[in-house]
Design an enzyme around this catalytic site. Structure first.
Site, PDB file in Angstrom:
ATOM      1  NE  ARG A  47      19.717 -45.338 -17.439  1.00 56.82           N
ATOM      2  CZ  ARG A  47      18.837 -46.301 -17.783  1.00 56.82           C
ATOM      3  NH1 ARG A  47      18.418 -46.418 -19.028  1.00 56.82           N
ATOM      4  NH2 ARG A  47      18.395 -47.137 -16.863  1.00 56.82           N
ATOM      5  CE1 TYR A  99      40.741 -31.321 -24.509  1.00 56.52           C
ATOM      6  CE2 TYR A  99      39.216 -33.160 -24.627  1.00 56.52           C
ATOM      7  CZ  TYR A  99      39.967 -32.282 -23.880  1.00 56.52           C
ATOM      8  OH  TYR A  99      39.945 -32.358 -22.522  1.00 56.52           O
ATOM      9  CG  ASP A 173      34.762 -31.074 -31.152  1.00 57.52           C
ATOM     10  OD1 ASP A 173      34.194 -30.004 -30.880  1.00 57.52           O
ATOM     11  OD2 ASP A 173      35.383 -31.748 -30.306  1.00 57.52           O
ATOM     12  CE  LYS A 198      36.384 -26.835 -22.666  1.00 60.88           C
ATOM     13  NZ  LYS A 198      36.108 -28.187 -22.988  1.00 60.88           N
TER      14      LYS A 198
END
Ligand SMILES: Cc1ncc(COP(=O)(O)O)c(C=O)c1O
Length: 380
Positions: A47, A99, A173, A198
């Site tokens: 982690r 978004y 972003d 994306k």
């Protein structure tokens, strides 16, 4: 080194154990220690850090012109972790066209933790200046936006934000542009965020998010949160994104070449009311887009004559363009945002014209793509 070389090599050395050229997928949750508190190569628990994820993180930092990269389980996990830099009662100023999932996280989840959000039109730097308050700690913008492809002048907004007394953090972003087309850190942003689902992944086979910064102190706070919150990217997914990034520059140039050919076809078509593409002279952000982006990218939106019904008929008639949400893969996708990706923001300030069709132009043969759009428009 130049972008194309970094995309292939940054963060990635042949494996010191056996010379493997490709970064191995380190499927391990933990690491042997040479003595108590003496991890062998700094790795203790996956982690906290994993070598495959580290290779990706270092590659991302190099591509964005930053010094530190962090990889997360999704774009929204990356967004959520950034927002955890703030404390209750902080004010966040976000673009009014972000978004839909980002809007939902801010408006429906994080408001409950006493964070205050306002949404302003960041394409006008003056509205940003007016919307800053004495409590503003973070400014969030997207450029180009989804699905209107609105363009914000990153440098102009960075100057306004950094002149504010609190020195709020400016987050950009960069999902739609990718670091190949646009590098917000070089234009004054403090933090870059990506949905790597994306273009960075590029093959529609992985969900992933990224954060990149230059500042060491900020990076340390984010690494702390990445480990403390735990929304990390797994090693297999990190490998898939690393592999995708190796062809990012080739794909982005081809997405653009195909997109331009489609824009030229659509602008003359009698069933198309309006075309929305940042590198098209009719786009209000055209000049800024040309200044801060290398090319116009692969996303095109257009408004159909005949409203919602015509748009739905058209998108249901394509044969190569696949009717699906998401974007940025090698294959072409088509959708009606008002009825699909942006359904959750219907009735809000993010409402989308029901006749708007969004294309994620892939890297297939452009003649085939135009033929497909032509026959679908004929049926609408
Ligand atoms: C611009 C933008 N930012 C963030 C996200 C969220 O990313 P993810 O779906 O990887 O959580 C998306 C997803 O569509 C997006 O388009």
């Amino acid at each position: 080194m130049n972008f194309e070389t970094l995309a292939i090599h940054a963060g990635q050395e042949p494996d010191p154990n056996n010379g493997a050229v490709m970064t191995p997928v380190y499927f391990t949750s933990t690491y042997m220690q040479d003595g108590v508190g003496k991890p062998r190569q700094g790795y203790e628990y996956s982690r906290t850090m994993n070598p495959t994820r580290k290779a990706l993180q270092d590659c991302l930092a190099a591509l964005e012109g930053g010094h530190f990269g962090l990889a997360f389980a999704s774009g929204l996990a990356a967004t959520d972790t950034i927002l955890r830099l703030l404390s209750a009662n902080a004010h966040v100023l976000a673009g009014s066209d972000v978004y839909g999932g980002t809007f939902r996280l801010f408006d429906k989840v994080l408001r409950r933790f006493n964070l205050d959000f306002t949404f302003a039109d960041t394409t006008d730097p003056e509205s940003v200046a007016e919307a800053l308050t004495p409590s503003t700690r973070l400014v969030w913008l997207e450029t180009p936006t989804n699905p209107y492809l609105r363009i914000t002048d990153i440098r102009a907004v960075a100057e306004i934000v950094h002149a504010h007394e609190n020195k709020p953090l400016l987050v950009v972003d960069n999902t739609f542009a990718t670091p190949y087309l646009q590098r917000p850190l070089e234009l004054g942003a403090d933090i870059v965020v990506h949905s790597m689902t994306k273009y960075l992944g590029g093959h529609s086979d992985v969900v992933a998010g990224a954060v990149i910064v230059k500042d060491k102190e900020l990076a340390e706070k984010l690494y702390f949160l990445q480990n403390a919150v735990g929304a990390v990217l797994g090693p297999m997914d990190a490998f898939l994104v690393l592999r995708g990034i190796k062809t990012l520059h080739l794909r982005m140039d081809r997405h653009f070449e195909n997109a331009i050919a489609i824009v030229e076809f659509l602008e003359k078509h009698p069933k198309v009311e309006k075309i929305i593409y940042p590198f098209h002279p009719s786009h209000p952000g055209h000049k800024i887009a040309k200044q801060q982006m290398k090319n116009g990218g692969g996303m095109i939106s257009f408004i159909m004559k005949g409203g919602r019904d015509a748009a739905i008929k058209m998108v249901e008639a394509t044969r190569i363009f696949i009717l699906a949400e998401s974007l940025g893969g090698v294959e072409s996708l088509i959708e009606v945002p008002a009825a699909m990706t942006h359904l959750s923001v219907a009735g809000s300030q993010l409402d989308v014209d029901p006749a708007l069709v969004r294309l994620s132009v892939g890297i297939e043969n452009k003649g085939d793509l135009i033929e497909d759009i032509k026959q679908a428009l004929d049926k609408a």
